[in-house]
Motif scaffolding. Structure first.
Motif, PDB file in Angstrom:
ATOM      1  N   ALA A 152       0.742  -1.212  -0.026  1.00  0.00           N
ATOM      2  CA  ALA A 152      -0.137   0.005  -0.015  1.00  0.00           C
ATOM      3  C   ALA A 152       0.931   1.421  -0.092  1.00  0.00           C
ATOM      4  CB  ALA A 152      -0.940  -0.164   1.278  1.00  0.00           C
ATOM      5  N   LYS A 153       1.731   1.286   0.694  1.00  0.00           N
ATOM      6  CA  LYS A 153       2.919   2.348   0.696  1.00  0.00           C
ATOM      7  C   LYS A 153       3.559   2.663  -0.622  1.00  0.00           C
ATOM      8  CE  LYS A 153       4.124   1.812   5.712  1.00  0.00           C
ATOM      9  NZ  LYS A 153       5.122   1.512   6.464  1.00  0.00           N
ATOM     10  N   ILE A 154       3.903   1.368  -1.168  1.00  0.00           N
ATOM     11  CA  ILE A 154       4.518   1.587  -2.440  1.00  0.00           C
ATOM     12  C   ILE A 154       3.541   1.707  -3.659  1.00  0.00           C
ATOM     13  CG2 ILE A 154       5.854   0.167  -4.281  1.00  0.00           C
ATOM     14  CD1 ILE A 154       6.881  -1.448  -2.257  1.00  0.00           C
ATOM     15  N   LEU A 155       2.476   1.407  -3.822  1.00  0.00           N
ATOM     16  CA  LEU A 155       1.367   1.598  -4.660  1.00  0.00           C
ATOM     17  C   LEU A 155       0.162   2.674  -4.632  1.00  0.00           C
ATOM     18  CD1 LEU A 155       0.650  -2.199  -5.468  1.00  0.00           C
ATOM     19  CD2 LEU A 155       2.370  -0.740  -6.539  1.00  0.00           C
ATOM     20  N   GLU A 156       0.305   3.192  -3.360  1.00  0.00           N
ATOM     21  CA  GLU A 156      -0.342   4.584  -2.671  1.00  0.00           C
ATOM     22  C   GLU A 156      -1.907   4.107  -2.786  1.00  0.00           C
ATOM     23  OE1 GLU A 156       0.746   7.704  -5.413  1.00  0.00           O
ATOM     24  OE2 GLU A 156       2.993   7.391  -5.049  1.00  0.00           O
ATOM     25  N   PHE A 157      -2.380   3.146  -2.043  1.00  0.00           N
ATOM     26  CA  PHE A 157      -3.455   2.854  -1.779  1.00  0.00           C
ATOM     27  C   PHE A 157      -3.789   2.722  -0.226  1.00  0.00           C
ATOM     28  CE2 PHE A 157      -1.955  -1.446  -2.717  1.00  0.00           C
ATOM     29  CZ  PHE A 157      -2.603  -2.120  -1.659  1.00  0.00           C
TER      30      PHE A 157
END
Length: 451
Positions: A152-157
């Motif tokens: 989620a941190k990397i893919l921004e969700f």
């Protein structure tokens, strides 16, 4: 009569303390077990024989404990087959975790779907259910929620919708097999049902529920996840599955042991090996193939508190059985239902589901096994039917609230550690309706198939 009252008071006090959660539950059950032995068995009943029956140490010397082609021997007190099996699986899972197996699997699936948010949701939900068929759902959620938060941190969700959905599907997967959820392990070892028995009975409706639940969560969260993907900034480098494997040889060994465990569980009805024997085999394989530092790591990370919790719980429930309290409860359910098989099944499923939404489903299932055994013996209804009803009610009912099952608590805790708070309101908004749907489906399924 006095013994029954004392046993009931100890049991109710234990349950209240478990729900209160101010004292560690293993301490609560241990204190309750000591009180049951001293106050009820020795002082009130004056029966050292009752103590020996509940401790059930003779089980280890019974051939059927290690190898059995027939039904398991029923006995009040500590179900050592459950304790030995869970211990063995804990050892295996810690070895797998140290080898990076779970993180490698999660990142591999994310890469396979090209890091697209909606496909990740669907595949992670499916993986959560499938893994929970063979590994304790608590462990599955521990690793899956952590990797979800990392992605989620990397893919921004926002990982909260995905973690909530993963928790729900893990409990569904756990309902499908004998080793997926602790209540099923207790039911299977107590009543002599096999991995295949669960798979062909609870597994069928669990699959139906899983498909419907994935569709349900897709429509709940698709707009939010699609929007986050559209607004995602350009990512230069995605996490690679190979990064999770620190020691390739260790990874291969742990994967092989996991495959062996699955084969032994699926075929144990044919081989005659009990789950306690399987637990010992996979634990020995893990220990033998581990280095000295690996053995120390596994020894430090085994959840001894959970094992102590189980032992104390079995002693307290054994006290209720020895004093005939559970027989009174079974007679009450029979009287309320007027002997109707349909009403009995509805009561067992829904009372199990409602109770498991607010209290730990492990002590509840352990308490209900002698109850359904008595009902089956006195009413015109199969014990297997009641066993599947109890399994589905306890496993799926726990999904309704954040405290209904251990996997729920673990998933919410992992999310919180990563800065994502899951409130009661947010959790129940999505999971309570889904729980009602799946429990209703299970009720119809049991009535149509078995009655």
């Amino acid at each position: 009569m006095i013994s029954q009252i004392l046993a009931t008071i100890i049991f109710v006090a234990m349950f209240v303390m478990i729900v209160w959660e101010k004292i560690d539950r293993h301490i609560t059950t241990t204190i309750a077990a000591v009180l049951m032995i001293v106050v009820v068995f020795l002082i009130s009943m004056g029966s050292p024989q009752a103590v020996m029956e509940v401790l059930n140490l003779k089980a280890f010397f019974s051939p059927s404990f290690w190898y059995n082609t027939g039904a398991a021997e029923t006995a009040a007190g500590i179900n050592w087959e459950t304790i030995v099996f869970i211990t063995g699986m804990m050892v295996m899972v810690e070895g797998m975790g140290r080898a990076g197996f779970f993180r490698w699997l999660c990142l591999g699936i994310a890469k396979l779907v090209k890091y697209k948010t909606i496909p990740i949701l669907i595949t992670f939900l499916t993986m959560s259910a499938v893994l929970s068929m063979f590994i304790d759902s608590i462990t599955v959620i521990l690793f899956l929620a952590a990797v979800t938060a990392e992605l989620a941190k990397i893919l921004e969700f926002d990982p909260v919708p995905m973690i909530i959905s993963e928790i729900f599907c893990a409990n569904i997967g756990g309902a499908a097999t004998m080793c997926g959820d602790p209540p099923n392990i207790i039911i299977g070892t107590s009543l002599g049902y096999t991995f295949a028995d669960f798979l062909t009975n609870t597994g069928v409706v669990a699959l139906i529920c899983l498909v419907l639940v994935i569709i349900y969560f897709y429509f709940c969260f698709r707009k939010q996840l699609k929007k986050s993907e559209e607004n995602r900034s350009e990512i230069k480098e995605y996490p690679q599955p190979a990064e999770a494997i620190i020691d390739k040889q260790r990874f291969i060994r742990s994967t092989a042991i996991f495959i062996v465990a699955i084969i032994l569980l699926v075929t144990h009805a044919q081989t005659g090996l009990t789950v306690s024997t399987i637990g010992v085999i996979v634990a020995l394989l893990t220990v033998i193939t581990s280095s000295k530092s690996g053995m120390k790591y596994i020894g430090r990370h085994i959840d001894y508190k959970t094992l102590l919790f189980f032992i104390g719980l079995f002693i307290v429930v054994g006290g209720l059985e020895e004093t005939k309290v559970l027989e009174l409860i079974a007679n009450f359910i029979s009287d309320v239902s007027s002997g109707s098989s349909v009403i009995i099944v509805i009561i067992v499923i829904w009372i199990s589901a409602i109770a498991s939404a607010f209290v730990d489903n492990i002590p509840f299932s352990a308490t209900m096994i002698p109850v359904i055994t008595t009902i089956a013996a006195t009413q015109d209804i199969s014990l297997a039917t009641l066993a599947w009803a109890l399994s589905l009610g306890t496993d799926l009912g726990g999904n309704a609230t954040p405290i209904g099952a251990s996997a729920n608590v673990m998933g919410i805790s992992v999310a919180s550690k990563n800065g994502h708070r899951i409130t009661w309101g947010k959790y129940c908004k999505y999971c309570a309706p889904a729980t009602i749907i799946v429990v209703a489906i299970c009720t119809v399924y049991v009535i149509l198939r078995y009655l």
